[in-house]
Design a protein around this motif. Structure first.
Motif, PDB file in Angstrom:
ATOM      1  N   ASN A   1      47.889  31.133  39.759  1.00  8.55           N
ATOM      2  CA  ASN A   1      47.532  32.411  40.334  1.00  8.55           C
ATOM      3  C   ASN A   1      45.940  32.775  40.344  1.00  8.55           C
ATOM      4  O   ASN A   1      45.664  33.795  40.256  1.00  8.55           O
ATOM      5  CB  ASN A   1      48.093  33.707  39.363  1.00  8.55           C
ATOM      6  N   GLY A   2      45.261  31.577  40.684  1.00 10.55           N
ATOM      7  CA  GLY A   2      43.863  31.671  40.833  1.00 10.55           C
ATOM      8  C   GLY A   2      43.134  31.086  39.498  1.00 10.55           C
ATOM      9  O   GLY A   2      41.955  30.918  39.492  1.00 10.55           O
ATOM     10  N   GLY A   3      44.117  30.769  38.455  1.00  4.25           N
ATOM     11  CA  GLY A   3      43.291  30.107  37.243  1.00  4.25           C
ATOM     12  C   GLY A   3      43.006  28.940  37.597  1.00  4.25           C
ATOM     13  O   GLY A   3      42.371  28.436  36.700  1.00  4.25           O
TER      14      GLY A   3
ATOM     15  N   CYS B   1      43.392  36.169  38.751  1.00  5.28           N
ATOM     16  CA  CYS B   1      43.679  36.467  40.333  1.00  5.28           C
ATOM     17  C   CYS B   1      43.418  35.888  41.389  1.00  5.28           C
ATOM     18  O   CYS B   1      42.475  34.993  41.117  1.00  5.28           O
ATOM     19  CB  CYS B   1      43.307  38.130  40.317  1.00  5.28           C
ATOM     20  N   LYS B   2      44.206  35.873  42.442  1.00  6.97           N
ATOM     21  CA  LYS B   2      43.924  34.723  43.352  1.00  6.97           C
ATOM     22  C   LYS B   2      42.970  35.284  44.259  1.00  6.97           C
ATOM     23  O   LYS B   2      42.132  34.383  44.771  1.00  6.97           O
ATOM     24  CB  LYS B   2      45.438  34.966  44.307  1.00  6.97           C
ATOM     25  N   SER B   3      42.588  36.360  44.620  1.00  3.34           N
ATOM     26  CA  SER B   3      41.205  36.770  45.401  1.00  3.34           C
ATOM     27  C   SER B   3      40.182  36.192  44.810  1.00  3.34           C
ATOM     28  O   SER B   3      39.266  35.820  45.604  1.00  3.34           O
ATOM     29  CB  SER B   3      41.066  38.314  45.499  1.00  3.34           C
TER      30      SER B   3
ATOM     31  N   MET C   1      44.947  39.991  46.613  1.00  2.00           N
ATOM     32  CA  MET C   1      44.639  38.825  47.670  1.00  2.00           C
ATOM     33  C   MET C   1      44.727  39.362  49.091  1.00  2.00           C
ATOM     34  O   MET C   1      43.683  39.366  49.861  1.00  2.00           O
ATOM     35  CB  MET C   1      45.310  37.693  47.251  1.00  2.00           C
ATOM     36  N   LEU C   2      45.807  40.049  49.218  1.00  2.00           N
ATOM     37  CA  LEU C   2      46.068  40.694  50.581  1.00  2.00           C
ATOM     38  C   LEU C   2      45.134  41.489  50.839  1.00  2.00           C
ATOM     39  O   LEU C   2      44.548  41.749  52.200  1.00  2.00           O
ATOM     40  CB  LEU C   2      47.352  41.040  50.830  1.00  2.00           C
ATOM     41  N   ALA C   3      44.750  42.543  49.741  1.00  2.00           N
ATOM     42  CA  ALA C   3      44.087  43.520  50.184  1.00  2.00           C
ATOM     43  C   ALA C   3      42.491  43.285  50.283  1.00  2.00           C
ATOM     44  O   ALA C   3      41.819  43.820  51.132  1.00  2.00           O
ATOM     45  CB  ALA C   3      44.009  44.505  48.971  1.00  2.00           C
TER      46      ALA C   3
END
Length: 265
Positions: A77-79, A176-178, A212-214
């Motif tokens: 998840n971005g970690g 978080c992925k972003s 991430m999408l946003a």
């Protein structure tokens, strides 16, 4: 992009035209359509594509995703940022520092979570990469109101909770992925593999994908999954017409059009 037999349904599975890309304990587990595999390989041949997932590095490396090997991938998840398949230690140190500075400890969270669950409806409790945890649950037996109550506790302690089918994820806010996508984007520009100001295009179907999408310049989600059930929208979001495997193919077509990638004749 990948689907288990159960997720795609027996009708689609029986139709064939599938490529198995993941085996678990010697048994086939996940598939892409042969058409999607071609589209993905074509896209990778002309632009940096960065697989991004909540899976751990070990779980991701089980997948023989068409287009690999991957110079960069984002897992946990971005970690974790994988560079040529290996986790970047400096990125992980930064994540650990951010979690310590802003969120309750994993031990505190798991202690509180264990207090709230029982084996009457939870079949698995897993800790991933010493970063976050998730449950595998019997949805029909899951207590009504569990998610709202648990989410409220998490929010007050710098964490968040998300349910994707039978899995309930509990994640510290800095994971978080972003953030990881932004870092890989920066590295690609610094390496001259992308021009400065190059846009980011993203796809995802779960609540853990929403930020991430946003944050992407443009994004797409399929007409199925957690975000569909939530009715999640965003001004820069496109939603597929199709569901399931066909939505994966539609998403790859959208990437190709959005990035103005020449289509092979």
């Amino acid at each position: 992009m990948i689907y288990s037999r159960g997720a795609m349904g027996e009708t689609r599975f029986a139709a064939g035209g599938l490529l198995c890309v993941e085996y678990y304990e010697g048994e086939p587990l996940s598939y892409v359509s042969e058409s999607a595999a071609i589209r993905l390989r074509d896209l990778v041949s002309v632009l940096p594509v960065v697989p991004t997932t909540t899976r751990t590095p070990a779980q991701f490396n089980r997948i023989d995703l068409p287009g690999g090997p991957w110079p960069y991938a984002i897992t946990s998840n971005g970690g974790a940022i994988l560079v040529d398949g290996e986790a970047d230690a400096s990125w992980r140190r930064g994540i650990d520092d951010a979690v310590r500075a802003s969120s309750a400890s994993l031990d505190d969270v798991t202690t509180e979570l264990r207090r709230r669950i029982s084996d009457q409806w939870v079949s698995k409790f897993r800790i991933a990469e010493d970063l976050f945890c998730y449950l595998v649950v019997d949805v029909a037996s899951q207590p009504r109101g569990f998610m709202s109550d648990w989410s409220a506790w998490c929010t007050a302690h710098g964490w968040n909770a998300s349910q994707q089918g039978r899995k309930i994820y509990t994640m510290p806010d800095p994971v978080c992925k972003s953030r990881a996508v932004a870092e890989v984007h920066r590295r690609l520009i610094c390496a001259g593999l992308l021009a400065p100001g190059s846009p980011v295009f993203a796809a995802g179907d779960g609540a853990l994908d929403a930020e991430m999408l946003a944050s992407a310049d443009a994004a797409i989600r399929p007409r199925h999954g957690e975000l569909e059930s939530l009715g999640w929208q965003h001004p820069t979001l496109t939603i597929t017409e199709q569901q399931g495997v066909a939505a994966g193919e539609e998403i790859l077509d959208w990437f190709t059009r959005s990035a103005s990638v020449p289509v092979a004749s």
